[in-house]
Write a protein that holds these residues in place. Structure first.
Motif, mmCIF file in Angstrom:
data_model
loop_
_atom_site.group_PDB
_atom_site.id
_atom_site.type_symbol
_atom_site.label_atom_id
_atom_site.label_comp_id
_atom_site.label_asym_id
_atom_site.label_seq_id
_atom_site.Cartn_x
_atom_site.Cartn_y
_atom_site.Cartn_z
ATOM 1 N N UNK A 19 32.724 52.168 29.744
ATOM 2 C CA UNK A 19 34.151 52.431 29.890
ATOM 3 C C UNK A 19 34.695 51.841 31.188
ATOM 4 N N UNK A 20 33.978 52.022 32.259
ATOM 5 C CA UNK A 20 34.391 51.492 33.567
ATOM 6 C C UNK A 20 34.412 49.970 33.531
ATOM 7 N N UNK A 21 33.401 49.388 32.886
ATOM 8 C CA UNK A 21 33.321 47.940 32.793
ATOM 9 C C UNK A 21 34.503 47.369 31.998
ATOM 10 N N UNK A 22 34.863 48.015 30.885
ATOM 11 C CA UNK A 22 35.986 47.511 30.089
ATOM 12 C C UNK A 22 37.308 47.668 30.845
ATOM 13 N N UNK A 23 37.472 48.754 31.584
ATOM 14 C CA UNK A 23 38.683 48.946 32.382
ATOM 15 C C UNK A 23 38.783 47.884 33.479
ATOM 16 N N UNK A 24 37.655 47.562 34.104
ATOM 17 C CA UNK A 24 37.638 46.538 35.150
ATOM 18 C C UNK A 24 37.991 45.169 34.572
ATOM 19 N N UNK A 25 37.483 44.869 33.375
ATOM 20 C CA UNK A 25 37.806 43.587 32.740
ATOM 21 C C UNK A 25 39.297 43.504 32.406
ATOM 22 N N UNK A 26 39.872 44.592 31.895
ATOM 23 C CA UNK A 26 41.298 44.606 31.570
ATOM 24 C C UNK A 26 42.134 44.399 32.824
ATOM 25 N N UNK A 27 41.747 45.050 33.911
ATOM 26 C CA UNK A 27 42.464 44.909 35.180
ATOM 27 C C UNK A 27 42.351 43.474 35.691
ATOM 28 N N UNK A 28 41.186 42.891 35.560
ATOM 29 C CA UNK A 28 40.977 41.516 36.010
ATOM 30 C C UNK A 28 41.831 40.538 35.193
ATOM 31 N N UNK A 29 41.944 40.765 33.888
ATOM 32 C CA UNK A 29 42.782 39.916 33.043
ATOM 33 C C UNK A 29 44.256 40.027 33.444
ATOM 34 N N UNK A 30 44.714 41.249 33.753
ATOM 35 C CA UNK A 30 46.101 41.446 34.172
ATOM 36 C C UNK A 30 46.377 40.715 35.486
ATOM 37 N N UNK A 31 45.457 40.802 36.410
ATOM 38 C CA UNK A 31 45.622 40.122 37.703
ATOM 39 C C UNK A 31 45.621 38.616 37.503
ATOM 40 N N UNK A 32 44.722 38.136 36.646
ATOM 41 C CA UNK A 32 44.660 36.701 36.376
ATOM 42 C C UNK A 32 45.956 36.202 35.742
ATOM 43 N N UNK A 33 46.551 37.027 34.870
ATOM 44 C CA UNK A 33 47.826 36.679 34.249
ATOM 45 C C UNK A 33 48.925 36.557 35.303
ATOM 46 N N UNK A 34 48.986 37.492 36.254
ATOM 47 C CA UNK A 34 49.970 37.433 37.335
ATOM 48 C C UNK A 34 49.775 36.182 38.190
ATOM 49 N N UNK A 35 48.527 35.873 38.496
ATOM 50 C CA UNK A 35 48.239 34.687 39.309
ATOM 51 C C UNK A 35 48.697 33.425 38.588
ATOM 52 N N UNK A 36 48.480 33.373 37.284
ATOM 53 C CA UNK A 36 48.884 32.180 36.541
ATOM 54 C C UNK A 36 50.413 32.046 36.499
ATOM 55 N N UNK A 37 51.139 33.179 36.488
ATOM 56 C CA UNK A 37 52.601 33.115 36.554
ATOM 57 C C UNK A 37 53.053 32.452 37.856
#
Length: 178
Positions: A19-37
């Protein structure tokens, strides 16, 4: 890793880990999306940046014009509504202010009521912090008798029509509705 507490704890630990690992991956994807913007903003041409700048500048000018209009209409201060020679001026001032302001807070007070002083201090502090709202006060001392030198007929009219019974009373007007 087995801690020696049995297989049940091991299952719970593995589930928590997943559960912690999946939450960390989701957070990382959100941050990566912001960086790409932000990267896309850096990669765009000057015309797009200029359009963005012009839109933001227009928004800021509109906000400054709105604030100037509010301040011209008495927003940002806590003042008593005008009462001239005739008591009816208080009611006229109230209705004029309500027509000019979408948001209004009116304090009906009596100078002899001690709790009104607390409201005066609080509203005087709030008024400059909220320029979108008009803060005003109306003295209702002597509403029953014009000869007492109080608010007179105008304040008496407002007190009766708005159902003001207890002092202090705060009246909140939004979009010309109390």
């Amino acid at each position: 890793m087995d801690l020696g507490f049995g297989s049940t704890n091991q299952v719970v630990g593995n589930a928590a880990s997943a559960s912690i690992l999946s939450a960390a991956r989701a957070q990382e994807e959100a941050i990566q999306s912001e960086i790409s913007k932000y990267d896309s903003l850096l990669d765009c041409n000057d015309g797009e940046l200029e359009k963005l700048r012009e839109r933001r500048l227009a928004q800021m000018k509109n906000a400054a014009d709105q604030r100037r209009k509010w301040l011209e209409n008495g927003h940002g201060t806590y003042d008593e509504l005008q009462s001239g020679q005739h008591g009816g001026d208080v009611a006229k001032s109230f209705f004029d202010a309500a027509k000019k302001s979408n948001r209004m807070v009116v304090h009906f007070y009596r100078p002899t009521t001690r709790s009104c002083d607390s409201f005066h201090r609080a509203l005087a502090d709030l008024a400059p912090k909220h320029p979108e709202t008009r803060f005003a006060k109306i003295n209702v001392e002597g509403c029953d008798d014009v000869r007492e030198g109080g608010g007179g007929v105008g304040a008496k009219y407002l007190v009766e029509k708005l159902g003001v019974v207890v002092m202090p009373t705060l009246l909140i007007v939004k979009d010309r509705k109390a």
